[in-house]
Design a protein around this motif. Structure first.
Motif, PDB file in Angstrom:
ATOM      1  N   LEU A  19       0.822  -1.215   0.000  1.00  0.00           N
ATOM      2  CA  LEU A  19       0.000   0.000   0.000  1.00  0.00           C
ATOM      3  C   LEU A  19       0.853   1.260   0.000  1.00  0.00           C
ATOM      4  O   LEU A  19       0.471   2.282  -0.576  1.00  0.00           O
ATOM      5  N   ARG A  20       2.011   1.205   0.648  1.00  0.00           N
ATOM      6  CA  ARG A  20       2.922   2.359   0.593  1.00  0.00           C
ATOM      7  C   ARG A  20       3.402   2.589  -0.841  1.00  0.00           C
ATOM      8  O   ARG A  20       3.537   3.723  -1.291  1.00  0.00           O
ATOM      9  N   ALA A  21       3.682   1.499  -1.543  1.00  0.00           N
ATOM     10  CA  ALA A  21       4.167   1.600  -2.916  1.00  0.00           C
ATOM     11  C   ALA A  21       3.057   2.007  -3.887  1.00  0.00           C
ATOM     12  O   ALA A  21       3.308   2.717  -4.853  1.00  0.00           O
ATOM     13  N   ASN A  22       1.833   1.544  -3.627  1.00  0.00           N
ATOM     14  CA  ASN A  22       0.711   1.846  -4.521  1.00  0.00           C
ATOM     15  C   ASN A  22      -0.570   1.851  -3.696  1.00  0.00           C
ATOM     16  O   ASN A  22      -1.154   0.806  -3.450  1.00  0.00           O
ATOM     17  N   PRO A  23      -1.044   3.020  -3.275  1.00  0.00           N
ATOM     18  CA  PRO A  23      -2.225   3.094  -2.425  1.00  0.00           C
ATOM     19  C   PRO A  23      -3.558   2.952  -3.159  1.00  0.00           C
ATOM     20  O   PRO A  23      -4.617   3.015  -2.544  1.00  0.00           O
ATOM     21  N   SER A  24      -3.518   2.750  -4.479  1.00  0.00           N
ATOM     22  CA  SER A  24      -4.767   2.561  -5.233  1.00  0.00           C
ATOM     23  C   SER A  24      -5.329   1.177  -4.937  1.00  0.00           C
ATOM     24  O   SER A  24      -4.612   0.172  -4.987  1.00  0.00           O
ATOM     25  N   VAL A  25      -6.618   1.118  -4.640  1.00  0.00           N
ATOM     26  CA  VAL A  25      -7.259  -0.152  -4.283  1.00  0.00           C
ATOM     27  C   VAL A  25      -8.596  -0.276  -5.004  1.00  0.00           C
ATOM     28  O   VAL A  25      -9.172   0.714  -5.451  1.00  0.00           O
ATOM     29  N   ALA A  41     -13.623   1.676  -6.197  1.00  0.00           N
ATOM     30  CA  ALA A  41     -12.203   1.998  -6.339  1.00  0.00           C
ATOM     31  C   ALA A  41     -11.878   3.220  -5.498  1.00  0.00           C
ATOM     32  O   ALA A  41     -12.731   4.087  -5.281  1.00  0.00           O
ATOM     33  N   GLY A  42     -10.661   3.288  -5.021  1.00  0.00           N
ATOM     34  CA  GLY A  42     -10.264   4.444  -4.225  1.00  0.00           C
ATOM     35  C   GLY A  42      -8.803   4.378  -3.841  1.00  0.00           C
ATOM     36  O   GLY A  42      -8.019   3.636  -4.426  1.00  0.00           O
ATOM     37  N   THR A  43      -8.467   5.155  -2.851  1.00  0.00           N
ATOM     38  CA  THR A  43      -7.110   5.224  -2.335  1.00  0.00           C
ATOM     39  C   THR A  43      -7.118   4.786  -0.878  1.00  0.00           C
ATOM     40  O   THR A  43      -7.966   5.233  -0.109  1.00  0.00           O
ATOM     41  N   MET A  44      -6.189   3.920  -0.520  1.00  0.00           N
ATOM     42  CA  MET A  44      -6.089   3.412   0.842  1.00  0.00           C
ATOM     43  C   MET A  44      -5.032   4.218   1.597  1.00  0.00           C
ATOM     44  O   MET A  44      -3.999   4.571   1.046  1.00  0.00           O
ATOM     45  N   ARG A  45      -5.306   4.466   2.846  1.00  0.00           N
ATOM     46  CA  ARG A  45      -4.342   5.146   3.700  1.00  0.00           C
ATOM     47  C   ARG A  45      -4.096   4.300   4.930  1.00  0.00           C
ATOM     48  O   ARG A  45      -5.036   3.867   5.597  1.00  0.00           O
ATOM     49  N   VAL A  46      -2.834   4.064   5.243  1.00  0.00           N
ATOM     50  CA  VAL A  46      -2.459   3.318   6.439  1.00  0.00           C
ATOM     51  C   VAL A  46      -2.298   4.326   7.572  1.00  0.00           C
ATOM     52  O   VAL A  46      -1.537   5.284   7.451  1.00  0.00           O
ATOM     53  N   VAL A  47      -3.029   4.121   8.659  1.00  0.00           N
ATOM     54  CA  VAL A  47      -2.957   5.017   9.811  1.00  0.00           C
ATOM     55  C   VAL A  47      -2.152   4.318  10.897  1.00  0.00           C
ATOM     56  O   VAL A  47      -2.600   3.339  11.486  1.00  0.00           O
TER      57      VAL A  47
END
Length: 105
Positions: A19-25, A41-47
């Motif tokens: 996800l750090r390399a490609n946050p598109s999901v 479809a969207g963008t994932m963010r790691v908290v």
């Protein structure tokens, strides 16, 4: 502000680096009887625990509390992806209850 989906994963899993390399999901599901397919479809963010966004940290803590004790206990299991071997005792930790903070390394 747009609607959001919350996903919880173990920080030790390969998904975090991916996800750090490609946050598109994309989340997809299919109903074979009706031949319907749905995609989000969207963008994932790691908290992470040291995230600077207070609202996201609160959401992280709330997601942790909403999980069952059994689901939270999986985060105390051995590293994801390794072979279990014959001793399953490491997969039966004491319950990780909602009053404990999310597990960190």
């Amino acid at each position: 502000d747009t609607p959001k989906l919350t996903f919880v994963t173990d920080r030790r899993s390969k998904k975090i680096g991916e996800l750090r390399a490609n946050p598109s999901v994309e989340l997809c599901w299919y109903f074979p009887q009706t031949r319907e397919q749905y995609r989000i479809a969207g963008t994932m963010r790691v908290v992470k625990v040291d995230d600077e966004d207070e609202a996201m940290l609160r959401a992280r803590g709330e997601a942790w509390k909403r999980m069952s004790d059994g689901a939270r206990s999986q985060f105390a299991w051995p590293f994801p992806g390794i072979e279990r071997g014959g001793d399953d005792s490491a997969f039966s930790p004491d319950p990780v209850t909602a009053d404990l903070p999310p597990l960190e390394e």
